[in-house]
Enzyme design. Structure first.
Site, short mmCIF file in Angstrom:
data_model
loop_
_atom_site.label_atom_id
_atom_site.label_comp_id
_atom_site.label_asym_id
_atom_site.label_seq_id
_atom_site.Cartn_x
_atom_site.Cartn_y
_atom_site.Cartn_z
N SER A 9 0.84 -1.25 0.02
CA SER A 9 -0.09 0.14 0.07
C SER A 9 0.89 1.18 0.03
O SER A 9 1.57 1.58 1.03
CB SER A 9 -0.96 0.06 1.41
OG SER A 9 -1.36 1.36 1.35
N HIS A 34 -1.09 -1.50 -4.25
CA HIS A 34 -2.37 -1.18 -3.34
C HIS A 34 -2.50 0.56 -3.28
O HIS A 34 -1.57 1.04 -2.95
CB HIS A 34 -2.57 -1.96 -2.07
CG HIS A 34 -3.80 -1.71 -1.59
ND1 HIS A 34 -4.85 -2.30 -1.91
CD2 HIS A 34 -4.39 -1.14 -0.43
CE1 HIS A 34 -5.97 -2.19 -1.14
NE2 HIS A 34 -5.33 -1.13 -0.37
N ASP A 36 -4.62 3.34 -2.16
CA ASP A 36 -5.84 3.87 -1.07
C ASP A 36 -6.10 5.19 -1.32
O ASP A 36 -5.52 6.29 -1.28
CB ASP A 36 -5.02 3.79 0.41
CG ASP A 36 -5.03 2.39 0.71
OD1 ASP A 36 -5.86 1.51 0.90
OD2 ASP A 36 -3.89 1.95 1.42
N MET A 38 -8.92 8.01 0.04
CA MET A 38 -9.77 8.37 1.09
C MET A 38 -10.11 9.95 0.77
O MET A 38 -9.21 10.75 0.17
CB MET A 38 -8.67 8.42 2.43
CG MET A 38 -8.15 6.92 2.56
SD MET A 38 -7.43 6.86 4.01
CE MET A 38 -6.53 5.31 3.94
N HIS A 67 -8.35 0.90 -3.94
CA HIS A 67 -9.19 0.69 -2.89
C HIS A 67 -9.85 2.06 -2.62
O HIS A 67 -9.24 3.01 -2.13
CB HIS A 67 -8.43 0.05 -1.68
CG HIS A 67 -9.11 0.25 -0.52
ND1 HIS A 67 -8.65 -0.13 0.97
CD2 HIS A 67 -10.71 0.12 -0.18
CE1 HIS A 67 -9.44 -0.24 1.76
NE2 HIS A 67 -10.73 0.07 0.92
N MET A 69 -12.09 4.55 -0.70
CA MET A 69 -12.99 4.84 0.68
C MET A 69 -13.25 6.26 0.42
O MET A 69 -13.22 7.27 0.88
CB MET A 69 -11.84 4.64 1.62
CG MET A 69 -11.24 3.37 2.03
SD MET A 69 -9.77 3.34 2.96
CE MET A 69 -8.61 3.24 1.64
N MET A 138 -11.48 -6.25 5.34
CA MET A 138 -10.40 -5.17 6.20
C MET A 138 -10.03 -5.65 7.54
O MET A 138 -10.91 -6.28 8.20
CB MET A 138 -11.20 -3.99 6.45
CG MET A 138 -11.52 -2.99 5.21
SD MET A 138 -9.86 -2.41 4.47
CE MET A 138 -9.09 -1.58 5.42
N ASP A 176 -6.50 -6.62 4.57
CA ASP A 176 -5.85 -4.99 4.41
C ASP A 176 -5.83 -4.83 5.54
O ASP A 176 -7.05 -4.50 6.38
CB ASP A 176 -6.77 -4.14 3.30
CG ASP A 176 -5.96 -2.66 3.40
OD1 ASP A 176 -5.20 -2.67 3.80
OD2 ASP A 176 -6.85 -2.06 2.37
C1 DX5 Z 1 -6.32 1.36 5.67
C2 DX5 Z 1 -5.65 1.16 4.22
C3 DX5 Z 1 -4.75 -0.05 4.23
C4 DX5 Z 1 -3.64 0.73 4.73
C5 DX5 Z 1 -2.53 -0.63 5.29
O1 DX5 Z 1 -7.52 2.14 5.59
O2 DX5 Z 1 -6.88 0.53 3.31
O3 DX5 Z 1 -4.39 -0.21 2.81
O4 DX5 Z 1 -2.74 1.51 4.20
O5 DX5 Z 1 -1.74 -0.13 6.04
P1 DX5 Z 1 -0.79 -1.23 7.06
O6 DX5 Z 1 -0.33 -2.30 6.33
O7 DX5 Z 1 0.39 -0.16 7.64
O8 DX5 Z 1 -1.86 -1.55 8.11
ZN ZN Z 2 -6.46 -0.26 1.65
#
Ligand code: DX5
Ligand code: ZN
Length: 227
Positions: A9, A34, A36, A38, A67, A69, A138, A176
């Site tokens: 990620s 990956h 992310d 947000m 991903h 969010m 998750m 994840d």
């Molecule tokens: C959390 C993200 C993850 C996160 C994982 O909301 O979706 O992808 O970056 O990070 P680690 O591996 O540090 O938990």
């Molecule tokens: Zn993620």
């Protein structure tokens, strides 16, 4: 044999050096990136969007696993498809019409995934298995990197694995949150085949070494009976 995929990620990458970070982690053995996304609305943090996806797309030849969010989710999906996303997954709570959103992702030429938070039931999967290429469980509450793995996720991974096996379909089972060298084998034993890892990889001094250690742990996992 199960094909295991490691998906770093980039949330925990050095954003001032993002292009180099992405290249280096792929050279170190990453199977996917990956990504992310947000929105400071669905989750209390704000990250990156399609422009950044477009910028890293030409740098690597592995799939980009987006991903989302974000809420609402539909409007941004075509933008990520144009930006070169290979897989797009979203949270059912962020869509008014889950089946339609899955179809929208597919119509835009991407693989589609549904993401289940720690308290979100597996029931959401039941009527859409035909439209899923990926299920993402998750193992932390979404919003931040560097959180601890929630052990209860293991039972949910086992149950999701049973649903996939019963469906007879080829659906990736991704996990994840809080995945490290020390717990990756346990997560694989529960039935996962795709492992997101942010802080454990990007905070390590040597990406190659940590990915190699993860693969060594995965090599110790006995193949499941159904295989
Ligand atoms: C959390 C993200 C993850 C996160 C994982 O909301 O979706 O992808 O970056 O990070 P680690 O591996 O540090 O938990
Ligand atoms: Zn993620």
């Amino acid at each position: 044999m199960t094909t295991y995929r490691i998906a770093p990620s980039i949330l925990s990458a050095d954003f001032a050096q993002l292009g180099n970070e992405v290249r280096q982690v792929v050279a170190a053995g990453a199977d996917m990136i990956h990504f992310d996304v947000m929105d400071n609305h669905y989750v209390p943090n704000l990250t990156i969007g399609p422009m950044v996806c477009s910028a890293i797309r030409p740098l690597v030849d592995v799939p980009i696993d987006v991903h989302l969010m974000v809420k609402p989710v539909d409007r941004i999906i075509p933008d990520f498809a144009k930006a070169g996303a290979d897989i797009i997954s979203f949270h059912p709570e962020a869509s008014e019409h889950i089946d339609r959103t899955l179809q929208l992702i597919r119509d835009n030429g991407c693989k589609a995934g549904l993401v289940l938070n720690p308290a979100t039931p597996l029931d959401y999967l039941q009527h859409v298995m035909d439209k899923l290429d990926l299920i993402l469980i998750m193992s932390v509450n979404p919003g931040f990197g560097g959180q601890s793995f929630i052990p209860h996720a293991l039972k949910k991974i086992e149950a999701a694995r049973a649903m996939i096996d019963a469906s007879g379909k080829s659906i990736m089972l991704e996990v994840d949150g809080g995945i490290k060298v020390d717990n990756i084998a346990e997560v694989a034993r529960a039935g996962a085949d795709t492992f997101v890892s942010g802080s454990a990889i990007f905070n390590a001094p040597d990406y190659h070494a940590v990915i190699r250690q993860m693969r060594e742990r995965l090599d110790t996992v006995t193949p499941r009976k159904t295989e």
